[in-house]
Enzyme design. Sequence first.
Site, PDB file in Angstrom:
ATOM      1  N   LYS A 202      -6.924  -2.033  -0.920  1.00  0.00           N
ATOM      2  CA  LYS A 202      -6.405  -2.755  -2.081  1.00  0.00           C
ATOM      3  C   LYS A 202      -7.235  -2.371  -3.312  1.00  0.00           C
ATOM      4  O   LYS A 202      -8.210  -1.635  -3.233  1.00  0.00           O
ATOM      5  CB  LYS A 202      -6.494  -4.277  -1.884  1.00  0.00           C
ATOM      6  CG  LYS A 202      -5.821  -4.832  -0.638  1.00  0.00           C
ATOM      7  CD  LYS A 202      -4.307  -4.816  -0.711  1.00  0.00           C
ATOM      8  CE  LYS A 202      -3.691  -5.427   0.544  1.00  0.00           C
ATOM      9  NZ  LYS A 202      -2.215  -5.226   0.582  1.00  0.00           N
TER      10      LYS A 202
ATOM     11  N   SER B 113       2.039  -1.316   0.315  1.00  0.00           N
ATOM     12  CA  SER B 113       1.385  -2.287  -0.562  1.00  0.00           C
ATOM     13  C   SER B 113       0.674  -1.657  -1.753  1.00  0.00           C
ATOM     14  O   SER B 113       0.384  -2.351  -2.729  1.00  0.00           O
ATOM     15  CB  SER B 113       0.390  -3.132   0.234  1.00  0.00           C
ATOM     16  OG  SER B 113      -0.748  -2.376   0.613  1.00  0.00           O
TER      17      SER B 113
END
EC number: 3.4.21.89
Length: 283
Positions: free
Chosen positions: A115, A54
């Site tokens: 993230k 990701s």
Amino acid sequence: MSDTAPNPSEAQSTMPKKSKGGFAENLRFLATLLVLAVLLRSLIVAPFNIPSESMLPRLLVGDYLFVAKWPYGYSRYSFPFGIAPIDGRIMGSAPARGDVVVFKTPADNSTDYIKRIIGLPGDIIQIKGGQIVLNGTPVPRVRVADFIDPITPNSPCRPEPGLNIVEDSAPDGSPQCRYPRYRETLPNGRSYDVLDLGPLPFADDTATYVVPQGHYFLMGDNRDRSADSRYPAQLNGAIGMVPEENIVGRALVVFFSTDGHAEWIKPWTWPGAVRWPRIGGGF
């Protein structure tokens, strides 16, 4: 030569005395080490490994990094098992746009995710055609050279219909994977590379989000393979808006990286599996 017999009491006094409390001292030493390790991990830095794609291209599966705890202060999630009786956050400063952070996913408040912070409390965010629109202004992004990743056990190539992922060969004939890459620049000047693999309706064109107070909007750099704040929080999935107290720390430096082809029972394979150029990379 003396023929005087030694005094038994004198002979006994020269013998080494048996150490008393040895077990207790060792136990205290081990307990001290444990406390210091917990404090180091809770207050200074903690290790984290990358389990998914990701955050490509910045982070690869098999990267290990240190996460700095002090920049944002401390919450109960700064400590193992969330045991600290802290309400909200204490000390430190607020995260900035563009920071790469490790946090506890709101779905269970225990699983670590990583993230990039895109939206701050009060921001209005929408994704249009894969481009972030932040408070009514599109975030600039420009096409740059493809990201090329050698194919290894930790970096497979997974082309799918409709996605611009190409498997080809490097000049030496080794297999590699090629991804479309863009350079994105936030209003505070932070720039970083992202991947946009192709048009995906729910990822590239979204509703409008308003970031609640005390929360952050986070996205993965591999935009089409990231379950992030664009989607409601769910167990083992997306994260929704992330409360500030869930943020554990800021990514600091990569201290190890492996491509996954080494075998533990074959030590001679270990050096060749290390991605040496990635070690020491900061954020």
